[in-house]
Design an enzyme around this catalytic site. Sequence first.
Site, PDB file in Angstrom:
ATOM      1  N   PRO B 661       5.769  -2.513 -10.921  1.00  0.00           N
ATOM      2  CA  PRO B 661       5.024  -3.693 -11.403  1.00  0.00           C
ATOM      3  C   PRO B 661       5.331  -4.959 -10.611  1.00  0.00           C
ATOM      4  O   PRO B 661       4.486  -5.853 -10.529  1.00  0.00           O
ATOM      5  CB  PRO B 661       5.514  -3.847 -12.853  1.00  0.00           C
ATOM      6  CG  PRO B 661       6.056  -2.509 -13.232  1.00  0.00           C
ATOM      7  CD  PRO B 661       6.584  -1.875 -11.976  1.00  0.00           C
ATOM      8  N   THR B 663       6.022  -5.328  -7.161  1.00  0.00           N
ATOM      9  CA  THR B 663       5.265  -5.425  -5.914  1.00  0.00           C
ATOM     10  C   THR B 663       3.760  -5.320  -6.176  1.00  0.00           C
ATOM     11  O   THR B 663       2.961  -5.873  -5.428  1.00  0.00           O
ATOM     12  CB  THR B 663       5.710  -4.340  -4.910  1.00  0.00           C
ATOM     13  OG1 THR B 663       5.762  -3.080  -5.576  1.00  0.00           O
ATOM     14  CG2 THR B 663       7.076  -4.667  -4.341  1.00  0.00           C
ATOM     15  N   GLU B 734      -6.616  -3.961  -1.564  1.00  0.00           N
ATOM     16  CA  GLU B 734      -7.898  -4.641  -1.406  1.00  0.00           C
ATOM     17  C   GLU B 734      -8.569  -5.077  -2.711  1.00  0.00           C
ATOM     18  O   GLU B 734      -9.216  -6.118  -2.759  1.00  0.00           O
ATOM     19  CB  GLU B 734      -8.838  -3.767  -0.572  1.00  0.00           C
ATOM     20  CG  GLU B 734      -8.483  -3.845   0.908  1.00  0.00           C
ATOM     21  CD  GLU B 734      -8.861  -2.614   1.706  1.00  0.00           C
ATOM     22  OE1 GLU B 734      -8.493  -1.500   1.288  1.00  0.00           O
ATOM     23  OE2 GLU B 734      -9.526  -2.754   2.746  1.00  0.00           O
TER      24      GLU B 734
END
Lengths: 168, 772
Positions: B661, B663, B734
């Site tokens: 959680p 990173t 992304e």
Amino acid sequence: MADTSETAAAPRTHVSLQVNGTTREVDIEPRRTLLSVLRDDLSLTGAKPGCEMGNCGACTVLLDGEAVYSCLTLAVECTGREITTIEGLSASGELDPVQQAFIAHDALQCGFCTPGQILAMKALFATNPHPDDETIERAMSGNICRCGAYPKILAAARALAGTQAAQQ
Amino acid sequence: MPIRIITTHLEFEGQISEQRVVMEGEEPAVWGPEAELAVVGKVTPRVDGRERVTGSAQYAYDVQLPGMLVAAGLRSPHPHARIVRIDASRAETAPGVRAVYHHFNTGDLNNPSNDRPVFGDELLYQGDLVAVAIAETKEQAQDALALIAVEYEPLPFVVDQRAALAADAPKVSTTYEHNTIPEGFPQTYERGDLDAGFVQADVTVEAQLSTPTALHNSMETHGGVAQWDGRTLTIWSSTQDVYGVRRGVASALGLQQNQVRAIKQYMGGGFGNKFGAHHSGLVAAYAAYTLGRPVKYMLSREEENLAAGNRPETIQTYRIGAKKDGTLTAIEQHTIGNVGAIGSWFSPVAMATKELYQCANIRTVDEAARTNLGTQASFRAPGVVEGTAGLEVALDQLAAALGMDPLELRRKNYAERHQALDRPYSRKLLLEAYRLGAERIGWAERDHEERRYPQGRDGYLRRGIGMASQLWGGDGGPPAQAIAKLLPDGTAVILTGTQDIGTGTRTVLAQIAAEELGLPLEQVRVELGDTEFGVFSPPSGGSMTLASVGPAVRMAAAEARKELVEVVAQLSEAPTDALDVRDGHIFSRETGKEMGAIGSFLELLDGHEITAKGMRGPNAENMSVRTFGAQFAEVEVDIGTGRVRVLRIVAVHDCGRIVNPLTFSSQIEGGIIQGLGFALMEQRIVDQRLGAVLNANLENYKVPTIRDIPQIDIILLDQPNVHANTIGALGAGEPPIIPTPGAIANAVAHALGRPVKALPLTPDRVLDLLNS
């Protein structure tokens, strides 16, 4: 045969630098920046070339405790002044509290700007142990992080400032 | 172990390709929602944090070798010119200079990534490479550039994308017949009957959005250090793709791939444009190979911003038809993109239109204009950031025309299936994301007077709330391999050939291995970023690293654990199913008693190392594994100055299981901040008359600083996607940048009551909007 005025070796000057508590002697062209001398002559590559024109802050080091852009500082200007690079922050083997806070709060991603960020924050806390958010943001606004670790850089600073519980 | 070859399907940045995957053995069973995990899923500071905060992490820029030479590049001052003559004799004899390369002495050095000479005689944009000087020091190399005499013949040029597509436009290259990508463009996608769709519509809106050319501006520029020792060409590269670097260098120098070793230990950001060897790496490799000395070539910031890729500007126009109740009946999207001088592909700008909302009748047309500007490159969710912004801005204008709540309009047109491929999604939690995000931002109060006008109607401040949805792949796929080794002292080394580009790959792979091996995290070391000692992994792009390499690491660790248990069983004369491995120790399942540390058993084997291989299995067939999400933005606009401040972003993204959680949230925040830059300040500025880029630096190309950052609320869904892969995790690189610009643009439109037509929303543009 080329024009000798252009091909003659540039004159060098002797400079004695106090880097991380140690005296380092170098013979350099006067035009050399502190950044290039640290990296290329002294193999201290923690300070990074991000733009080499004073826009990004990746090259930040401490000069007499103040954060400066080493890409805009000539090495010859630094004689007799105390230079601290990121390598000097944990010279004893133990991490500085700012470094520890950066790890704990994940205040970095690719890490290229991180030495500069840490030293900018170190300079802030040296003069102001309990900065508020506005002060933190002003002190850190000269250091770009393209990965966008800013929220966590702020969280690390807040934790160190003890003004607010860590956000993460 | 018998080998099976399986055909599977892979999606990379909007393109689906067939892939053959070689499987040896079986992958372990999926970690489902019921799996009890001790290391995976826990907040875990980076395993390489110490290196990154002490300056000891070695980036390509930092590599210094004895006898190393340094390169500097001379770039075209013209947007289009032919090199008539180069006289480098003065430069070649200048102090410290060892070589000057240019078209007339190095014309045959080929760049395999675009199959063009590195040093051409026709320069196609300002910043195109003219010559490179190699010298003992950087200063000497830079000095030498001023001594190179170049005679240019300027040629007609075009930098505007619309102008470039005109029949009588100057040709971007004298070798081009026209200024578009020769194959496949214009690119048209069609389904249903668009005209019939508009006939069915009660309301039709037309909208447009122009988006700027954005520059990646990774803090570390492109480049590398190359060394040839007569046997191996080693290149330390700032790359997302060590295998691509190896392939490119071997091809350009005519070496075998086993003679080239590409290394990337740390790299200062990529964001999509650091694939392949790049011309900087090729020049360094060529010089090292030719001169027999190590050579460093790192681009300057200006070179980087002129010649290392960009997110291409777009002009998007939309026509959308809907029934009175909001049901979409037709969407037409037309896009012109500026792909630069030698662009050979164009990003999937129509992905959102094709897939994000339910609509039977669609037509999208993408036109790709080549211009005399630097060539585009993929940039974090290429095309989909721009296209999502355009579609979402258009949809809000439709909502306004219908008198409908924008979020309700999106719910009304919720797509249950992948419409373009006509198959189900593995799962879709977007409605849940809408609900959670709307609640957190206070969507229900978005039109309240006191919220819209914090200083009252006579004040200068206006606030608005907008939202946008996110759709992306992120499921990764094969091939990706890993090796797990258990050493005699009971510690583990994991070998892969992947890259950690700042996302935390080393850390999540260590977590996965530690979990599967039953070892504490500190006893697992992950090696990556080296073609010589790693095993094949894909490029770190397309949000595919974790979902591709993570399962391979897990399988390798599972196989190593199996062998460990077998070894311990034989040594202790116990059946294998009576043994458990936890925290680096062996336990009896029956009694719960500890039987000893792993190392205490392996030490008995005289140096034997347990070595096991893992690989990423095939993707799920007949379904689409996607990441979905939504972001909500609240902004404040000063109508006196035109300044936009983002107050808050609420982000809800389904990326499957969250391995770390800490990173993960860094990835989400970073994506949002780049999206904010794109929405509000980032734009390459080109003098149309001179064809010159005016802000190829970090002073006038504005990127966000710590002062621009809003409050960011991340709501974790954190549910394993059991169809995705054996770890249940998808990519998160992304997705977070995709909805941010659209959400901010819609919030600004809400604040001002005017439709947004162009990004970035700089103060001058906001004031123009107010005066329109």
